[in-house]
Design a protein around this motif. Structure first.
Motif, PDB file in Angstrom:
ATOM      1  N   ASN A  49       0.841  -1.189   0.000  1.00 32.05           N
ATOM      2  CA  ASN A  49       0.000   0.000   0.000  1.00 32.05           C
ATOM      3  C   ASN A  49       0.878   1.242   0.000  1.00 32.05           C
ATOM      4  O   ASN A  49       2.021   1.215   0.454  1.00 32.05           O
ATOM      5  CB  ASN A  49      -0.913   0.037   1.229  1.00 32.05           C
ATOM      6  CG  ASN A  49      -1.926  -1.086   1.247  1.00 32.05           C
ATOM      7  OD1 ASN A  49      -1.744  -2.069   1.947  1.00 32.05           O
ATOM      8  ND2 ASN A  49      -2.983  -0.949   0.479  1.00 32.05           N
ATOM      9  N   ARG A 298      -7.862   8.420  -2.733  1.00 35.56           N
ATOM     10  CA  ARG A 298      -7.274   8.106  -1.432  1.00 35.56           C
ATOM     11  C   ARG A 298      -7.847   9.079  -0.415  1.00 35.56           C
ATOM     12  O   ARG A 298      -7.451  10.245  -0.355  1.00 35.56           O
ATOM     13  CB  ARG A 298      -5.743   8.226  -1.465  1.00 35.56           C
ATOM     14  CG  ARG A 298      -5.050   6.974  -1.990  1.00 35.56           C
ATOM     15  CD  ARG A 298      -5.257   6.763  -3.462  1.00 35.56           C
ATOM     16  NE  ARG A 298      -4.448   5.678  -4.022  1.00 35.56           N
ATOM     17  CZ  ARG A 298      -4.444   5.363  -5.302  1.00 35.56           C
ATOM     18  NH1 ARG A 298      -5.194   6.026  -6.163  1.00 35.56           N
ATOM     19  NH2 ARG A 298      -3.697   4.374  -5.740  1.00 35.56           N
ATOM     20  N   ASP A 311     -12.214   5.988  -1.219  1.00 34.53           N
ATOM     21  CA  ASP A 311     -10.901   5.475  -0.832  1.00 34.53           C
ATOM     22  C   ASP A 311     -10.717   4.066  -1.372  1.00 34.53           C
ATOM     23  O   ASP A 311     -11.536   3.174  -1.120  1.00 34.53           O
ATOM     24  CB  ASP A 311     -10.742   5.458   0.692  1.00 34.53           C
ATOM     25  CG  ASP A 311      -9.312   5.151   1.097  1.00 34.53           C
ATOM     26  OD1 ASP A 311      -8.512   6.100   1.173  1.00 34.53           O
ATOM     27  OD2 ASP A 311      -8.986   3.965   1.318  1.00 34.53           O
ATOM     28  N   ALA A 313      -9.368   1.278  -0.656  1.00 37.27           N
ATOM     29  CA  ALA A 313      -8.834   0.311   0.322  1.00 37.27           C
ATOM     30  C   ALA A 313      -9.196  -1.085  -0.152  1.00 37.27           C
ATOM     31  O   ALA A 313     -10.242  -1.620   0.203  1.00 37.27           O
ATOM     32  CB  ALA A 313      -9.404   0.596   1.707  1.00 37.27           C
ATOM     33  N   HIS A 314      -8.328  -1.709  -0.949  1.00 35.35           N
ATOM     34  CA  HIS A 314      -8.671  -2.958  -1.613  1.00 35.35           C
ATOM     35  C   HIS A 314      -7.996  -4.182  -1.005  1.00 35.35           C
ATOM     36  O   HIS A 314      -8.118  -5.288  -1.540  1.00 35.35           O
ATOM     37  CB  HIS A 314      -8.329  -2.876  -3.105  1.00 35.35           C
ATOM     38  CG  HIS A 314      -6.891  -2.565  -3.367  1.00 35.35           C
ATOM     39  ND1 HIS A 314      -6.397  -1.285  -3.343  1.00 35.35           N
ATOM     40  CD2 HIS A 314      -5.850  -3.381  -3.657  1.00 35.35           C
ATOM     41  CE1 HIS A 314      -5.094  -1.321  -3.615  1.00 35.35           C
ATOM     42  NE2 HIS A 314      -4.746  -2.575  -3.798  1.00 35.35           N
ATOM     43  N   GLY A 318      -4.942  -1.762   3.690  1.00 35.26           N
ATOM     44  CA  GLY A 318      -5.607  -0.531   3.265  1.00 35.26           C
ATOM     45  C   GLY A 318      -6.884  -0.287   4.030  1.00 35.26           C
ATOM     46  O   GLY A 318      -7.200   0.852   4.417  1.00 35.26           O
ATOM     47  N   ALA A 319      -7.652  -1.351   4.283  1.00 36.39           N
ATOM     48  CA  ALA A 319      -8.895  -1.220   5.033  1.00 36.39           C
ATOM     49  C   ALA A 319      -8.626  -0.819   6.483  1.00 36.39           C
ATOM     50  O   ALA A 319      -9.360  -0.009   7.064  1.00 36.39           O
ATOM     51  CB  ALA A 319      -9.677  -2.525   4.969  1.00 36.39           C
ATOM     52  N   LEU A 322      -7.843   2.870   6.442  1.00 37.13           N
ATOM     53  CA  LEU A 322      -9.063   3.654   6.252  1.00 37.13           C
ATOM     54  C   LEU A 322      -9.890   3.676   7.530  1.00 37.13           C
ATOM     55  O   LEU A 322     -10.395   4.730   7.940  1.00 37.13           O
ATOM     56  CB  LEU A 322      -9.881   3.075   5.101  1.00 37.13           C
ATOM     57  CG  LEU A 322     -11.267   3.690   4.880  1.00 37.13           C
ATOM     58  CD1 LEU A 322     -11.172   5.186   4.605  1.00 37.13           C
ATOM     59  CD2 LEU A 322     -12.005   2.974   3.752  1.00 37.13           C
ATOM     60  N   VAL A 350     -10.823  -7.563   4.440  1.00 34.26           N
ATOM     61  CA  VAL A 350     -11.026  -6.183   3.996  1.00 34.26           C
ATOM     62  C   VAL A 350     -12.247  -5.584   4.691  1.00 34.26           C
ATOM     63  O   VAL A 350     -12.248  -4.420   5.117  1.00 34.26           O
ATOM     64  CB  VAL A 350     -11.199  -6.118   2.459  1.00 34.26           C
ATOM     65  CG1 VAL A 350     -11.635  -4.724   2.016  1.00 34.26           C
ATOM     66  CG2 VAL A 350      -9.894  -6.504   1.766  1.00 34.26           C
ATOM     67  N   THR A 417     -15.653   2.516  -0.833  1.00 32.88           N
ATOM     68  CA  THR A 417     -14.319   1.943  -0.744  1.00 32.88           C
ATOM     69  C   THR A 417     -14.249   0.567  -1.381  1.00 32.88           C
ATOM     70  O   THR A 417     -15.265  -0.077  -1.627  1.00 32.88           O
ATOM     71  CB  THR A 417     -13.863   1.862   0.725  1.00 32.88           C
ATOM     72  OG1 THR A 417     -12.490   1.469   0.770  1.00 32.88           O
ATOM     73  CG2 THR A 417     -14.694   0.844   1.507  1.00 32.88           C
TER      74      THR A 417
END
Length: 432
Positions: A49, A298, A311, A313-314, A318-319, A322, A350, A417
């Motif tokens: 990330n 982002r 966002d 967040a994949h 990332g999640a 976030l 996620v 997201t």
């Protein structure tokens, strides 16, 4: 067939269909066009990330210092041409058509050999190298596509290698252990080329071992440089940076979330290392570049009534980032969550940091085959919280209509997201 249609006619590397990672096709194509990458100065960025944001900060600071900078990132969020810019300006249709006309016979020649037909990303990477060579850029900020060691971008010997955090992503291709994934990312480290990293734990240990084996200096966040956040809000955040015998107080960025301080800190460290190598990058240039950096998708605010945030967040890391940012920026407040993820992602991991923040979830999907099925995702959310209200939609546009219907309070918030492909579709609804 247009240049873009021709590029899209190649297979995408997805770890399936017999497409194998490797550099032989890249090397063959570049050899046939005169090895233009040997004439360019690359700053190679890998990680799980923060790659795109770090690249964006770095390019902006170098441009503020007066350098002509090529920026290569993926995937695109607004239009195809965003993937390759020079001085913040996208490649034009005419430039793309000219380069593709030059490259078509080269690609066909390589496809006829044992190396086989290149992938879409490999063709894109060669197109971008030719573009940057024609533009005679001073630097290329060069983001990996997937992994590092066998990624198409790893045909270059850069001035610096940068590795952001390392987490669990693309396990089918990179391996199912963090050490394996870190080893793939560390594969961008070249003999004698300094590597700068914000990785931690076992991933950092792998990067250190690789750097030691290649005789490369390994400059680490928390040891060789550090950043301390001093303020944050919806209008941006500030931090103090230390390293390389310097202290930079009250650096300001517009991008949101504590993780962006980490990304900006790595980009500042790269500029400091370039200074040590003889390049002129003033403190004022760094401040200006950081302040003016924006990176679509982002923690991006795209509307205010209701407040709407996008966002990409994949993956689990990332999640988590976030979720942490939303708790800081929206304490005690629940959000209406729109979520859509690719089927090959660790979907429950996620969803887990985000579901507790939601008053309602709208599950949707990007318009592409790899998207996870909405009913299956809805069932995963039910398993995480059987009491949570959930609706489903087969299109991103309808998902926003459903979400707006769920925002009852005047100060309600919508957070969209997941997949960057879905975020791209969402942005198109707000920016025409």
């Amino acid at each position: 067939m247009s240049a873009i249609e021709w590029i899209h006619s190649f297979d995408r590397f997805d770890g399936k269909g017999g497409i194998k990672p490797g550099l032989e096709r890249m090397v063959a194509m570049l050899d046939l066009v005169g090895r233009p990458h040997d004439r360019l100065k690359f700053l190679h960025v890998a990680g799980t990330n923060g790659k795109g944001s770090t690249c964006s900060y770095l390019a902006a600071m170098l441009q503020a210092a007066g350098y002509k900078v090529g920026l290569y990132t993926s995937p695109y969020l607004i239009q195809f041409h965003d993937r390759m810019t020079v001085g913040g300006v996208n490649i034009s249709d005419a430039e793309l058509e000219q380069i593709v006309a030059q490259l078509r016979p080269v690609v066909e020649q390589v496809a006829a050999t044992e190396a086989g037909r290149p992938t879409e990303f490999e063709v894109l990477s060669v197109v971008s190298i030719l573009h940057y060579a024609q533009q005679e850029v001073d630097f290329v900020v060069w983001e990996t596509g997937l992994g590092g060691r066998l990624d198409s971008t790893n045909v270059v010997t850069p001035l610096l290698s940068l590795i952001t955090n390392v987490g669990m992503d693309h396990q089918v291709i990179l391996g199912d252990k963090l050490e394996q994934i870190a080893a793939e990312k560390a594969g961008i480290i070249k003999p004698g080329v300094p590597v700068l990293t914000t990785a931690q734990g076992v991933a950092l240990a792998v990067i250190e071992q690789t750097a030691q084996a290649t005789g490369s200096d390994c400059l680490q966040s928390g040891q060789d440089f550090s950043a301390q956040r001093t303020s944050f809000g919806w209008d941006g955040q500030t931090f103090d940076w230390q390293g390389f015998g310097h202290t930079l107080d009250h650096l300001r960025i517009k991008m949101l979330g504590a993780h962006q301080i980490v990304n900006a800190s790595l980009a500042v460290a790269a500029c400091m290392q370039l200074q040590e190598m003889g390049y002129v990058i003033s403190e004022s240039s760094m401040r200006e570049g950081l302040l003016h950096t924006a990176w679509a998708g982002r923690l991006e605010v795209v509307a205010h009534k209701p407040l709407t945030v996008l966002d990409g967040a994949h993956n689990p890391e990332g999640a988590q980032a976030l979720g942490t940012a939303l708790r800081e920026l929206l304490p005690e407040q629940k959000v209406v969550l729109i979520v859509g993820v690719m089927a090959d992602k660790a979907i429950p991991e996620v969803l887990a940091p985000l579901v507790p923040l939601a008053s309602h979830v709208v599950v949707t999907r990007a318009n592409m085959p790899r998207s996870a099925l909405v009913d299956e995702m809805a069932q995963m959310i039910y398993q995480l919280d059987p009491q949570l209200s959930v609706s489903t939609s087969q299109s991103v546009e309808e998902a926003f209509q459903l979400a707006r219907g769920q925002v009852l309070e005047a100060d309600g918030v919508i957070v969209c997201t997941g997949s960057l492909y879905m975020i791209s579709e969402a942005r198109a609804l707000f920016f025409h």
